[in-house]
Design a protein around this motif. Structure first.
Motif, PDB file in Angstrom:
ATOM      1  N   GLU A 171       5.728  -1.687  -5.331  1.00  0.00           N
ATOM      2  CA  GLU A 171       5.024  -0.439  -5.002  1.00  0.00           C
ATOM      3  C   GLU A 171       3.537  -0.591  -5.332  1.00  0.00           C
ATOM      4  O   GLU A 171       3.171  -1.104  -6.386  1.00  0.00           O
ATOM      5  CB  GLU A 171       5.607   0.721  -5.796  1.00  0.00           C
ATOM      6  CG  GLU A 171       7.074   0.988  -5.493  1.00  0.00           C
ATOM      7  CD  GLU A 171       7.721   1.889  -6.525  1.00  0.00           C
ATOM      8  OE1 GLU A 171       8.735   2.521  -6.187  1.00  0.00           O
ATOM      9  OE2 GLU A 171       7.220   1.969  -7.664  1.00  0.00           O
ATOM     10  N   LEU A 173       0.198   0.922  -6.485  1.00  0.00           N
ATOM     11  CA  LEU A 173      -0.145   2.084  -7.292  1.00  0.00           C
ATOM     12  C   LEU A 173      -1.633   2.397  -7.299  1.00  0.00           C
ATOM     13  O   LEU A 173      -2.033   3.502  -7.664  1.00  0.00           O
ATOM     14  CB  LEU A 173       0.333   1.859  -8.737  1.00  0.00           C
ATOM     15  CG  LEU A 173       1.825   1.543  -8.896  1.00  0.00           C
ATOM     16  CD1 LEU A 173       2.154   1.296 -10.366  1.00  0.00           C
ATOM     17  CD2 LEU A 173       2.673   2.683  -8.342  1.00  0.00           C
ATOM     18  N   LYS A 205      -5.083  16.011   8.376  1.00  0.00           N
ATOM     19  CA  LYS A 205      -5.498  16.315   7.002  1.00  0.00           C
ATOM     20  C   LYS A 205      -6.997  16.176   6.779  1.00  0.00           C
ATOM     21  O   LYS A 205      -7.521  16.683   5.789  1.00  0.00           O
ATOM     22  CB  LYS A 205      -4.745  15.405   6.025  1.00  0.00           C
ATOM     23  CG  LYS A 205      -3.295  15.802   5.810  1.00  0.00           C
ATOM     24  CD  LYS A 205      -2.608  14.871   4.814  1.00  0.00           C
ATOM     25  CE  LYS A 205      -1.152  15.286   4.617  1.00  0.00           C
ATOM     26  NZ  LYS A 205      -0.427  14.377   3.711  1.00  0.00           N
ATOM     27  N   GLU A 221      -6.213   6.941  -0.869  1.00  0.00           N
ATOM     28  CA  GLU A 221      -6.196   8.173  -1.668  1.00  0.00           C
ATOM     29  C   GLU A 221      -4.778   8.583  -2.059  1.00  0.00           C
ATOM     30  O   GLU A 221      -4.572   9.274  -3.059  1.00  0.00           O
ATOM     31  CB  GLU A 221      -6.836   9.329  -0.870  1.00  0.00           C
ATOM     32  CG  GLU A 221      -8.334   9.367  -0.928  1.00  0.00           C
ATOM     33  CD  GLU A 221      -8.885  10.547  -0.163  1.00  0.00           C
ATOM     34  OE1 GLU A 221     -10.097  10.722  -0.167  1.00  0.00           O
ATOM     35  OE2 GLU A 221      -8.087  11.292   0.464  1.00  0.00           O
ATOM     36  N   ASN A 222      -3.813   8.148  -1.260  1.00  0.00           N
ATOM     37  CA  ASN A 222      -2.426   8.547  -1.500  1.00  0.00           C
ATOM     38  C   ASN A 222      -1.643   7.547  -2.344  1.00  0.00           C
ATOM     39  O   ASN A 222      -0.447   7.730  -2.569  1.00  0.00           O
ATOM     40  CB  ASN A 222      -1.710   8.755  -0.160  1.00  0.00           C
ATOM     41  CG  ASN A 222      -2.123  10.053   0.506  1.00  0.00           C
ATOM     42  OD1 ASN A 222      -1.869  11.129  -0.016  1.00  0.00           O
ATOM     43  ND2 ASN A 222      -2.795   9.952   1.640  1.00  0.00           N
ATOM     44  N   GLY A 224       0.099   5.946  -5.302  1.00  0.00           N
ATOM     45  CA  GLY A 224       0.647   6.573  -6.505  1.00  0.00           C
ATOM     46  C   GLY A 224       1.216   7.949  -6.263  1.00  0.00           C
ATOM     47  O   GLY A 224       1.895   8.514  -7.126  1.00  0.00           O
ATOM     48  N   LYS A 225       0.949   8.534  -5.072  1.00  0.00           N
ATOM     49  CA  LYS A 225       1.450   9.877  -4.747  1.00  0.00           C
ATOM     50  C   LYS A 225       2.636   9.814  -3.787  1.00  0.00           C
ATOM     51  O   LYS A 225       3.508  10.672  -3.828  1.00  0.00           O
ATOM     52  CB  LYS A 225       0.327  10.710  -4.123  1.00  0.00           C
ATOM     53  CG  LYS A 225      -0.893  10.883  -5.027  1.00  0.00           C
ATOM     54  CD  LYS A 225      -2.002  11.617  -4.288  1.00  0.00           C
ATOM     55  CE  LYS A 225      -3.264  11.695  -5.143  1.00  0.00           C
ATOM     56  NZ  LYS A 225      -4.392  12.317  -4.385  1.00  0.00           N
ATOM     57  N   ILE A 226       2.615   8.833  -2.876  1.00  0.00           N
ATOM     58  CA  ILE A 226       3.722   8.649  -1.935  1.00  0.00           C
ATOM     59  C   ILE A 226       4.204   7.207  -2.044  1.00  0.00           C
ATOM     60  O   ILE A 226       3.577   6.382  -2.713  1.00  0.00           O
ATOM     61  CB  ILE A 226       3.302   8.964  -0.485  1.00  0.00           C
ATOM     62  CG1 ILE A 226       2.170   8.015  -0.054  1.00  0.00           C
ATOM     63  CG2 ILE A 226       2.889  10.423  -0.341  1.00  0.00           C
ATOM     64  CD1 ILE A 226       1.804   8.148   1.413  1.00  0.00           C
ATOM     65  N   ASP A 227       5.317   6.900  -1.382  1.00  0.00           N
ATOM     66  CA  ASP A 227       5.912   5.570  -1.475  1.00  0.00           C
ATOM     67  C   ASP A 227       5.154   4.597  -0.556  1.00  0.00           C
ATOM     68  O   ASP A 227       5.353   4.584   0.662  1.00  0.00           O
ATOM     69  CB  ASP A 227       7.394   5.642  -1.073  1.00  0.00           C
ATOM     70  CG  ASP A 227       8.107   4.311  -1.266  1.00  0.00           C
ATOM     71  OD1 ASP A 227       7.495   3.404  -1.860  1.00  0.00           O
ATOM     72  OD2 ASP A 227       9.267   4.193  -0.838  1.00  0.00           O
TER      73      ASP A 227
END
Length: 369
Positions: A171, A173, A205, A221-222, A224-227
């Motif tokens: 993943e 991060l 967005k 920007e995403n 760590g927030k999404i997979d």
């Protein structure tokens, strides 16, 4: 082969660090390796995976790129159905944003029936197995997959590229700009795989900013927030984000192992074909460790250099560690070393030019009258 996937190439990279070499052309259309252009690698990666629909996002000044791509026949993309689409920045801005160009051409996305999209920059040079990356993306269930290269030369190469932080589960991060502070790093190759519906949601967005954002920045920007997972490319990776990296990437192509991997193992790299006669080597000429394109006339000495089509090197001239683009003429008695010479330059007899391997000298192209 992929049949539920389409591609988008973002040929909107900044030209600032490439100075006069990119003054009149997009980074994607800069000649490289003697007979190729930078865009050839990313575009070939797409079609080699079975992708049959590719959109190319370009800046306002993209004549050279459009001339090179043409109808896409070199990549078998001159099709009645699907094929190649080119979109330019209609807003005539100093900086082009890929999401803004996509928003302005939203009908293209609306017509696409494929479920997945491979979105790629063009300035990172590699022969990538996109099909394997997409299959891993689908099997993993990730929202986004980013293709990356692990390197132990990050203190010397890929400066200013994205350096990804990846955990044991694959993943991603975080990301930061590679400043060369450590040798080991995972370098983002700026190849993003996702569903088309997710790409459309990212465009929506950034409406607050009049869509003036790049896809890369929005995806990062995403983290760590999404997979978001990584797919490791284990082959060669070149880079064209500065004059020095352009010079070094060309010089690396003189390495037999790199050339074999890039051009001859499994997946071909396609380019616009130009019918020309074979290069003529005169008696007394000497060529060592160099790439020489078709149509040249070599009478002098060439060592450790990359020579594009229709270059003339006259008797007694010496060329060492240089990159000479199309139609250059090196007159008798010239001695040049560590020089990048743009197209159509004619060097007068006896001229001596010398750059260094970290500050190569660049000679701007001459406009034909």
């Amino acid at each position: 082969m992929l049949n539920n996937c389409f591609g988008i190439l973002s040929a909107t990279e900044s030209r600032d660090s490439l100075r006069r070499l990119a003054a009149h052309r997009a980074v994607a259309s800069i000649p490289i390796g003697g007979k190729y252009r930078v865009v050839d690698f990313a575009l070939s990666n797409m079609v080699n995976s079975g992708i049959k629909l590719v959109g190319i996002l370009t800046q306002t000044d993209s004549r050279s790129l459009r001339d090179h791509i043409g109808g896409g026949s070199a990549w078998d993309l001159n099709r009645r159905n699907k094929g190649l689409y080119m979109f330019h920045d209609k807003r005539n801005q100093a900086v082009s944003y890929d999401l803004q160009i996509l928003k302005d051409n939203r009908e293209f996305l609306a017509r696409v029936k494929e479920e997945y999209v491979v979105f790629s920059s063009t300035y990172l040079i590699a022969n990538v197995d996109i099909e394997a990356a997409v299959r891993q993306h689908i099997e993993s269930g990730a929202v986004v997959t980013i293709v990356y290269k692990h390197t132990d030369e990050a203190d010397k190469k890929y400066l200013d590229c994205g350096e990804l932080q990846i955990n044991m589960n694959g993943e991603i991060l975080g990301v930061e700009k590679n400043s060369g502070k450590s040798k080991d790093a995972n370098i983002s190759m700026e190849i993003f795989i996702m569903k088309k519906s997710y790409l459309e949601s990212l465009i929506d967005k950034v409406a607050y900013a009049d869509y003036a954002r790049t896809l890369k920045s929005v995806v990062y920007e995403n983290l760590g927030k999404i997979d978001i997972k990584g797919y490791e490319h284990k082959g060669y990776l070149g880079c064209v984000n500065s004059l020095l990296t352009y010079y070094n990437t060309n010089m690396e192509m003189l390495n037999v192992d790199i050339t074999r991997e890039l051009f001859f193992e499994g997946r071909a790299i396609y380019s616009k074909s130009k019918d020309s006669v074979p290069t003529k080597y005169s008696k007394g000429s000497k060529v060592v460790d160099s790439l020489i394109a078709n149509g040249c006339e070599i009478k002098g000495s060439v060592k450790g250099s990359v020579i594009s089509r229709s270059v003339v090197i006259e008797e007694g001239a010496e060329v060492e560690n240089c990159i000479l683009l199309q139609n250059c003429v090196i007159k008798s008695g010239c001695k040049i070393k560590n020089v990048i010479m743009d197209k159509n330059v004619v060097l007068a007899e006896g001229t001596e030019l010398r750059g260094s391997n970290i500050y190569p000298l660049i000679i701007e192209k001459e406009v034909l009258k």
